[in-house]
Design a protein around this motif. Structure first.
Motif, PDB file in Angstrom:
ATOM      1  N   ASN A  26      24.099 -15.145  25.427  1.00  0.00           N
ATOM      2  CA  ASN A  26      25.355 -15.542  24.813  1.00  0.00           C
ATOM      3  C   ASN A  26      25.202 -16.601  23.707  1.00  0.00           C
ATOM      4  N   VAL A  27      23.998 -16.755  23.160  1.00  0.00           N
ATOM      5  CA  VAL A  27      23.776 -17.707  22.067  1.00  0.00           C
ATOM      6  C   VAL A  27      23.471 -16.927  20.792  1.00  0.00           C
ATOM      7  N   GLU A  28      24.170 -17.276  19.726  1.00  0.00           N
ATOM      8  CA  GLU A  28      23.992 -16.624  18.433  1.00  0.00           C
ATOM      9  C   GLU A  28      23.852 -17.663  17.342  1.00  0.00           C
ATOM     10  N   SER A  29      23.213 -17.263  16.271  1.00  0.00           N
ATOM     11  CA  SER A  29      23.077 -18.113  15.091  1.00  0.00           C
ATOM     12  C   SER A  29      24.298 -17.948  14.202  1.00  0.00           C
ATOM     13  N   LEU A  30      24.642 -19.011  13.516  1.00  0.00           N
ATOM     14  CA  LEU A  30      25.636 -18.931  12.450  1.00  0.00           C
ATOM     15  C   LEU A  30      24.897 -19.235  11.155  1.00  0.00           C
ATOM     16  N   PRO A  31      24.548 -18.202  10.404  1.00  0.00           N
ATOM     17  CA  PRO A  31      23.789 -18.440   9.177  1.00  0.00           C
ATOM     18  C   PRO A  31      24.619 -19.170   8.132  1.00  0.00           C
ATOM     19  N   SER A  32      23.963 -20.043   7.401  1.00  0.00           N
ATOM     20  CA  SER A  32      24.570 -20.703   6.253  1.00  0.00           C
ATOM     21  C   SER A  32      24.430 -19.798   5.038  1.00  0.00           C
ATOM     22  N   TYR A  33      25.266 -20.023   4.072  1.00  0.00           N
ATOM     23  CA  TYR A  33      25.096 -19.383   2.771  1.00  0.00           C
ATOM     24  C   TYR A  33      24.312 -20.345   1.890  1.00  0.00           C
ATOM     25  N   THR A  34      23.418 -19.807   1.065  1.00  0.00           N
ATOM     26  CA  THR A  34      22.644 -20.633   0.148  1.00  0.00           C
ATOM     27  C   THR A  34      22.306 -19.847  -1.108  1.00  0.00           C
ATOM     28  N   ASP A  35      22.070 -20.596  -2.173  1.00  0.00           N
ATOM     29  CA  ASP A  35      21.630 -19.958  -3.411  1.00  0.00           C
ATOM     30  C   ASP A  35      20.126 -20.138  -3.632  1.00  0.00           C
ATOM     31  N   ARG A  36      19.434 -20.681  -2.632  1.00  0.00           N
ATOM     32  CA  ARG A  36      17.983 -20.807  -2.799  1.00  0.00           C
ATOM     33  C   ARG A  36      17.314 -19.464  -2.535  1.00  0.00           C
ATOM     34  N   ASP A  37      16.091 -19.320  -3.027  1.00  0.00           N
ATOM     35  CA  ASP A  37      15.328 -18.097  -2.790  1.00  0.00           C
ATOM     36  C   ASP A  37      14.839 -18.058  -1.345  1.00  0.00           C
ATOM     37  N   PRO A  38      14.734 -16.866  -0.769  1.00  0.00           N
ATOM     38  CA  PRO A  38      14.171 -16.761   0.581  1.00  0.00           C
ATOM     39  C   PRO A  38      12.716 -17.245   0.606  1.00  0.00           C
ATOM     40  N   ARG A  39      12.342 -17.891   1.707  1.00  0.00           N
ATOM     41  CA  ARG A  39      10.954 -18.303   1.935  1.00  0.00           C
ATOM     42  C   ARG A  39      10.261 -17.184   2.703  1.00  0.00           C
ATOM     43  N   PRO A  40       8.932 -17.220   2.740  1.00  0.00           N
ATOM     44  CA  PRO A  40       8.222 -16.229   3.562  1.00  0.00           C
ATOM     45  C   PRO A  40       8.739 -16.275   5.010  1.00  0.00           C
ATOM     46  N   GLY A  41       9.056 -15.127   5.544  1.00  0.00           N
ATOM     47  CA  GLY A  41       9.541 -15.055   6.922  1.00  0.00           C
ATOM     48  C   GLY A  41      11.052 -15.134   7.057  1.00  0.00           C
ATOM     49  N   ASP A  42      11.768 -15.551   5.994  1.00  0.00           N
ATOM     50  CA  ASP A  42      13.233 -15.603   6.050  1.00  0.00           C
ATOM     51  C   ASP A  42      13.781 -14.183   6.134  1.00  0.00           C
ATOM     52  N   VAL A  43      14.655 -13.956   7.098  1.00  0.00           N
ATOM     53  CA  VAL A  43      15.325 -12.668   7.233  1.00  0.00           C
ATOM     54  C   VAL A  43      16.789 -12.893   6.854  1.00  0.00           C
ATOM     55  N   PRO A  44      17.254 -12.253   5.779  1.00  0.00           N
ATOM     56  CA  PRO A  44      18.647 -12.435   5.373  1.00  0.00           C
ATOM     57  C   PRO A  44      19.617 -12.162   6.520  1.00  0.00           C
ATOM     58  N   GLY A  45      20.592 -13.075   6.683  1.00  0.00           N
ATOM     59  CA  GLY A  45      21.599 -12.930   7.722  1.00  0.00           C
ATOM     60  C   GLY A  45      21.239 -13.556   9.050  1.00  0.00           C
ATOM     61  N   VAL A  46      20.011 -14.074   9.182  1.00  0.00           N
ATOM     62  CA  VAL A  46      19.617 -14.713  10.441  1.00  0.00           C
ATOM     63  C   VAL A  46      19.833 -16.218  10.339  1.00  0.00           C
ATOM     64  N   VAL A  47      19.091 -16.881   9.477  1.00  0.00           N
ATOM     65  CA  VAL A  47      19.267 -18.317   9.269  1.00  0.00           C
ATOM     66  C   VAL A  47      20.140 -18.559   8.039  1.00  0.00           C
ATOM     67  N   TYR A  48      19.934 -17.732   7.016  1.00  0.00           N
ATOM     68  CA  TYR A  48      20.688 -17.867   5.767  1.00  0.00           C
ATOM     69  C   TYR A  48      21.162 -16.517   5.270  1.00  0.00           C
ATOM     70  N   ASN A  49      22.302 -16.557   4.593  1.00  0.00           N
ATOM     71  CA  ASN A  49      22.760 -15.454   3.763  1.00  0.00           C
ATOM     72  C   ASN A  49      22.474 -15.893   2.330  1.00  0.00           C
ATOM     73  N   PHE A  50      21.623 -15.156   1.638  1.00  0.00           N
ATOM     74  CA  PHE A  50      21.192 -15.546   0.297  1.00  0.00           C
ATOM     75  C   PHE A  50      22.102 -14.916  -0.747  1.00  0.00           C
ATOM     76  N   VAL A  51      22.661 -15.762  -1.605  1.00  0.00           N
ATOM     77  CA  VAL A  51      23.526 -15.303  -2.687  1.00  0.00           C
ATOM     78  C   VAL A  51      23.109 -15.998  -3.979  1.00  0.00           C
ATOM     79  N   SER A  52      23.573 -15.480  -5.094  1.00  0.00           N
ATOM     80  CA  SER A  52      23.289 -16.112  -6.378  1.00  0.00           C
ATOM     81  C   SER A  52      24.116 -17.394  -6.512  1.00  0.00           C
ATOM     82  N   THR A  53      23.715 -18.237  -7.427  1.00  0.00           N
ATOM     83  CA  THR A  53      24.473 -19.461  -7.702  1.00  0.00           C
ATOM     84  C   THR A  53      25.892 -19.099  -8.133  1.00  0.00           C
ATOM     85  N   GLU A  54      26.022 -18.072  -8.948  1.00  0.00           N
ATOM     86  CA  GLU A  54      27.343 -17.643  -9.417  1.00  0.00           C
ATOM     87  C   GLU A  54      28.223 -17.204  -8.251  1.00  0.00           C
TER      88      GLU A  54
END
Length: 191
Positions: A26-54
């Motif tokens: 019953n534990v889930e992550s709440l990913p933040s939104y960020t405009d930074r580039d993904p790092r190695p191992g980053d899975v979109p939607g897990v820790v971060y949702n990656f979007v453009s600065t715009e």
């Protein structure tokens, strides 16, 4: 219930969050939104949702974020829609967030949601070592920028329910699991 994990970059927030999700039902992550580039191992939607600065700036303009901040020259923020969906699901939500975001979310959500705040402390020399050995190989300038934020982050520990020294992953995860169980029991007995 919303668990907010804070600490300077390299304090172990992501690692601890992954362990909590793996070990607790019953534990889930709440990913933040960020405009930074993904790092190695980053899975979109897990820790971060990656979007453009715009796109991030459009989200700010359209009031889609509960809070946002610029940290290390990148935007980070919490989606209103995603937060509300996760909280309404009845799950225990774990989010890593900086001290400024924690203050804002406590203020916004304190009447409607049980918010438990945990600050992870790491000695400066241990922190430097962790940052130097990250997979994304930060530059010396990036490492210094993150280390220079340590004092500011630690100046805010008074707003946290729990402050833990994170020098032993297994011990820290066990303590946080105990905190979550305790807080869940306390929530169930409130009237």
């Amino acid at each position: 219930m919303l668990i907010l994990l804070s600490g300077v970059s390299g304090a172990g927030k992501d690692t601890i969050k992954k362990e909590l999700i793996k070990r607790m039902e019953n534990v889930e992550s709440l990913p933040s939104y960020t405009d930074r580039d993904p790092r190695p191992g980053d899975v979109p939607g897990v820790v971060y949702n990656f979007v453009s600065t715009e796109e991030f700036e459009r989200m700010i303009k359209d009031n889609e974020l509960y809070e946002y901040n610029v940290c290390h020259n990148h935007y980070y923020g919490t989606s209103r829609k995603l937060m509300n969906e996760k909280i309404n699901s009845g799950k225990i939500i774990v989010k890593d967030i900086d001290v400024n975001g924690t203050e804002k979310l406590i203020d916004i959500l304190k009447e409607d949601t049980k918010v438990v705040t945990i600050f992870l402390r790491v000695p400066k020399e241990v922190l430097r070592n962790r940052l130097e050995n990250r997979e994304d190989n930060p530059s010396e300038k990036d490492i210094e920028t993150r280390l220079n934020r340590l004092e500011y982050e630690e100046s805010k520990i008074g707003i946290y329910d729990y402050v833990l020294k994170n020098n032993d992953l297994e011990k820290t995860v066990e303590i946080i699991m105990t905190i979550i169980k305790h807080e869940m029991q306390a929530k169930e007995t409130e009237f």
